[in-house]
Each structure stands twice: as structure tokens, then as C-alpha cells.
Design a protein around this motif. Structure first.
Motif, PDB file in Angstrom:
ATOM      1  N   ILE A 129      -0.170  57.906   4.171  1.00 14.16           N
ATOM      2  CA  ILE A 129      -1.018  57.158   5.100  1.00 14.16           C
ATOM      3  C   ILE A 129      -1.856  58.110   5.946  1.00 14.16           C
ATOM      4  N   ASP A 130      -1.258  59.203   6.399  1.00 11.68           N
ATOM      5  CA  ASP A 130      -2.000  60.201   7.179  1.00 11.68           C
ATOM      6  C   ASP A 130      -3.118  60.820   6.350  1.00 11.68           C
ATOM      7  N   LEU A 132      -4.692  59.400   3.867  1.00 13.48           N
ATOM      8  CA  LEU A 132      -5.739  58.395   3.703  1.00 13.48           C
ATOM      9  C   LEU A 132      -6.633  58.326   4.937  1.00 13.48           C
ATOM     10  N   ARG A 133      -6.032  58.317   6.108  1.00 11.34           N
ATOM     11  CA  ARG A 133      -6.825  58.233   7.343  1.00 11.34           C
ATOM     12  C   ARG A 133      -7.711  59.474   7.505  1.00 11.34           C
ATOM     13  N   ASP A 134      -7.179  60.633   7.167  1.00 12.56           N
ATOM     14  CA  ASP A 134      -7.974  61.853   7.256  1.00 12.56           C
ATOM     15  C   ASP A 134      -9.114  61.834   6.239  1.00 12.56           C
ATOM     16  N   LYS A 136     -10.564  59.165   4.943  1.00 11.52           N
ATOM     17  CA  LYS A 136     -11.552  58.169   5.377  1.00 11.52           C
ATOM     18  C   LYS A 136     -12.464  58.745   6.456  1.00 11.52           C
ATOM     19  N   SER A 137     -11.890  59.494   7.383  1.00 11.42           N
ATOM     20  CA  SER A 137     -12.696  60.110   8.440  1.00 11.42           C
ATOM     21  C   SER A 137     -13.708  61.095   7.863  1.00 11.42           C
ATOM     22  N   MET A 217     -11.045  51.294   1.114  1.00  7.89           N
ATOM     23  CA  MET A 217     -10.123  51.968   2.033  1.00  7.89           C
ATOM     24  C   MET A 217      -9.750  51.081   3.214  1.00  7.89           C
ATOM     25  N   GLU A 218     -10.723  50.335   3.716  1.00  7.74           N
ATOM     26  CA  GLU A 218     -10.456  49.475   4.873  1.00  7.74           C
ATOM     27  C   GLU A 218      -9.457  48.377   4.531  1.00  7.74           C
ATOM     28  N   LEU A 221      -6.091  50.005   4.598  1.00  6.09           N
ATOM     29  CA  LEU A 221      -5.685  50.262   5.983  1.00  6.09           C
ATOM     30  C   LEU A 221      -5.274  48.987   6.706  1.00  6.09           C
ATOM     31  N   LYS A 225      -1.745  48.362   8.467  1.00  2.00           N
ATOM     32  CA  LYS A 225      -1.550  47.860   9.826  1.00  2.00           C
ATOM     33  C   LYS A 225      -0.506  46.747   9.849  1.00  2.00           C
TER      34      LYS A 225
END
Length: 340
Positions: A129-130, A132-134, A136-137, A217-218, A221, A225
Motif C-alpha cells: 500500500i505504501d 502504491l501511494r508513493d 501515485k504521487s 489507482m484511485e 485506494l 480506505k
């Protein structure tokens, strides 16, 4: 009058056989019931009724229609009130459950934040998950830079277009420099044409990456959540059950423990289901990301290389290879009707 009729009928002698013999008719219920069938008539059939056992008049069994209607309306009113009461009770119960759940989750969240409570951790899933968030950024940064490139490059193409038009006009009005202005006009027009092809390729690249980032990706995510919320609820009900299990074991407490065990199992199943959903979506997202970015990065590289190398043929072949369709000039401008 009805009483006298009945008394006479009870003692009246009538033939009871074919020989004409007479006798007294017994006072049984059948005769009395026959005599008590009374037809009560009135000016409006809706206001009268035929009743058994009555002798006329309201006291004798007449049921006014208004009374019947009133009774029906009263029953309907009671039914509506019961339905409304049931809905209100259901809403109140829902609000009560929401309040209890919110309290437990808030308590668990503060306990975790201040280091007094434990939380369930899936180290492998948390690491994915980390990542993926990185990712996406970083992809969002690519989108910002690519969009800025489109804006700047489009301004350059428009300037080249205006410059080419100016050279063409001067070549017609300056006979002594007609050839020189003509060469430059053709060069700027060619650069403008290639620039529009490159803009089409970059726009296609941005559109595809935008879909990957802000939709695919959203969506993952969003599931993450929901998973994180389910994890918090699961830990909240787990902690609540653990606290109850450490207390006294009287009859009332055992009932509460059974209820807490039931709620704990429900939230555990929800947590495990969402964890499985997140794992599956992360796997498919990674496969889709590699496939999409492999194609788009190859398109971006080939288009940029062909343009700055001045290889018009290679640039056109790149657009055909990746099925990039250019918009006709002026298609982005609003129509006359839209301007009105």
C-alpha cells in the motif's frame, strides 16, 4: 308487537300431518330464528342493513354507513401510525448503532495514536500500500510536468504558425526577397505540422497516464480506505471483547460477552474480506500499470526522438503504430452556437 307475535306463534295450532290433525308446535329455536329475520328498509340502501336478531331502529341492529366508514378510517389511521412508528424506531436504532460504533472506533484510534492500544498489522500488505501511494504521487508529478510541456510546446507551435504566415505574406510583397521568405515560410509550416503531431502523441500519453492514476489507482485506494476503516473497527471490537473477558463473569456480563463476541466475528469477517479484495486489486493494478506504462513510455520516447531528429516519416509511423489520431485544426474551439 314482536313479543305478541312470538307468543301467539308459540301456542298456535296448525296441521302437522296429511290427515289434518293439529297439534302445538314445539317452542324450538328454528321458529324463533325464522320470525326474527327482519327486513329493515329505508330511503337509502347505503344507510340500512339486514340483520339477524334485530327488530328495527338503530337499537335493533342498524349499522349506519358513516359508522362503518369511520371505523375504516380509524383502522387506516392506526395502520399508518404503526408504520410511521416502526420507521422511527428503525431509524433510532440505526442512529444508536452508529453512535456506539463511532465511539468505539474513536476510542481505538486515540489508543493507537498514544501508544496504549494494539493494532492488527499485515506487514506485507502495508508495504504494498505504501508503494502504491508513493507511485501515485510520482505519476501525478509526471502528469503535471507533461501537461506543462504541452502548454509550452503548444505556444511554440502557435508562434511558428504565426511566423510562417508572416513569411508567406512578405514573400508575396517583397520580390527581391521572395525566395528567402518562401524558404523560411515552408520551414516554419513543416515544423508546425510536426509539432502538432508531437502534441497529439504527448496528449495521448497524458490521457492514458491520467486514466491509470485518477481512475485505476484511485479505485484501488478507495478499496484500501474501506479496508483501513474495517481494520480500525475490527480492532475496536476486539479490544472491547478483551476488556470484557478480563472482568467478572456473572450472568449479565456473560450475556454482554456473547453479544461482543458476535459483533467481533462480524467485523472480523468484514476485515478479512476487504483485505482479500485489496490484495487482489493490488495484483491486477501492478499488472495493468506495467502494461500501460510500457506502451506509453515507448510512444513518448519515439515521438520526442523523431521530432527533434527532424524525421517526419518516423514521427508519422509512431502515431500510426500507437493508433494516435490527431484532432483537426480548430476542433478545440467552441462552435458558433456554443459561443452564443
Amino acid at each position: 308487537m314482536a313479543d305478541s307475535i312470538m307468543s301467539k306463534a308459540a301456542t298456535m295450532e296448525i296441521p302437522i300431518n296429511s290427515n289434518g290433525d293439529t297439534g302445538t308446535l314445539p317452542e324450538d329455536d328454528s321458529l324463533e330464528q325464522d320470525l326474527q329475520q327482519v327486513m329493515v328498509s329505508g330511503p337509502n340502501l347505503n344507510e340500512t342493513s339486514i340483520v339477524s336478531g334485530g327488530y328495527g331502529g338503530p337499537a335493533g341492529g342498524i349499522i349506519p354507513t358513516s359508522t362503518i366508514k369511520g371505523s375504516s378510517n380509524h383502522n387506516a389511521s392506526n395502520s399508518t401510525e404503526e408504520v410511521s412508528r416502526g420507521v422511527a424506531v428503525e431509524k433510532l436504532d440505526s442512529v444508536k448503532k452508529w453512535g456506539i460504533n463511532t465511539y468505539k472506533c474513536t476510542k481505538q484510534m486515540f489508543s493507537e495514536r498514544f501508544g496504549r492500544g494494539s493494532r492488527t498489522v499485515d506487514l506485507e500488505l502495508e508495504a504494498q500500500i505504501d508503494v502504491l501511494r508513493d507511485t501515485k504521487s510520482k505519476y501525478e508529478n509526471i502528469l503535471r510536468l507533461a501537461t506543462a510541456l504541452i502548454s509550452h510546446f503548444q505556444s511554440m507551435v502557435q508562434t511558428q504558425q504565426a511566423l510562417g504566415d508572416t513569411f508567406t505574406d512578405l514573400s508575396q510583397k517583397s520580390p527581391e526577397l521572395q525566395d528567402e521568405f518562401g524558404y523560411n515560410a515552408e520551414t516554419q509550416k513543416l515544423l508546425c505540422k510536426n509539432g502538432e503531431a508531437l502534441l497529439g502523441a504527448i496528449n495521448f500519453f497524458v490521457s492514458s497516464v491520467n486514466t491509470l492514476v485518477n481512475k485505476t489507482m484511485e479505485d484501488t485506494l478507495l478499496t484500501i480506505k474501506l479496508y483501513e476503516n474495517a481494520r480500525l473497527e475490527f480492532d475496536a471490537y476486539r479490544s472491547d471483547l478483551e476488556e470484557m473477558s478480563l472482568g467478572p463473569r456473572d450472568a449479565a456480563t456473560m450475556v454482554r460477552i456473547e453479544m461482543a463476541q458476535h459483533d467481533y466475528q462480524i467485523h472480523r469477517d468484514k476485515y478479512e474480506r476487504l483485505r482479500s479484495d485489496v490484495t487482489i486489486k493490488l495484483k491486477f493494478l501492478e499488472e495493468n500499470k506495467v502494461k500501460v506504462m510500457h506502451k506509453q513510455l515507448l510512444l513518448f520516447h519515439n515521438a520526442i526522438s523523431a521530432y527533434f531528429a527532424g524525421n517526419q516519416q518516423q514521427l508519422e509511423q509512431t502515431l500510426i503504430q500507437f493508433n494516435v489520431k490527431l484532432k483537426p485544426p480548430g476542433s478545440d474551439k467552441p462552435s458558433w452556437l456554443e459561443e452564443q
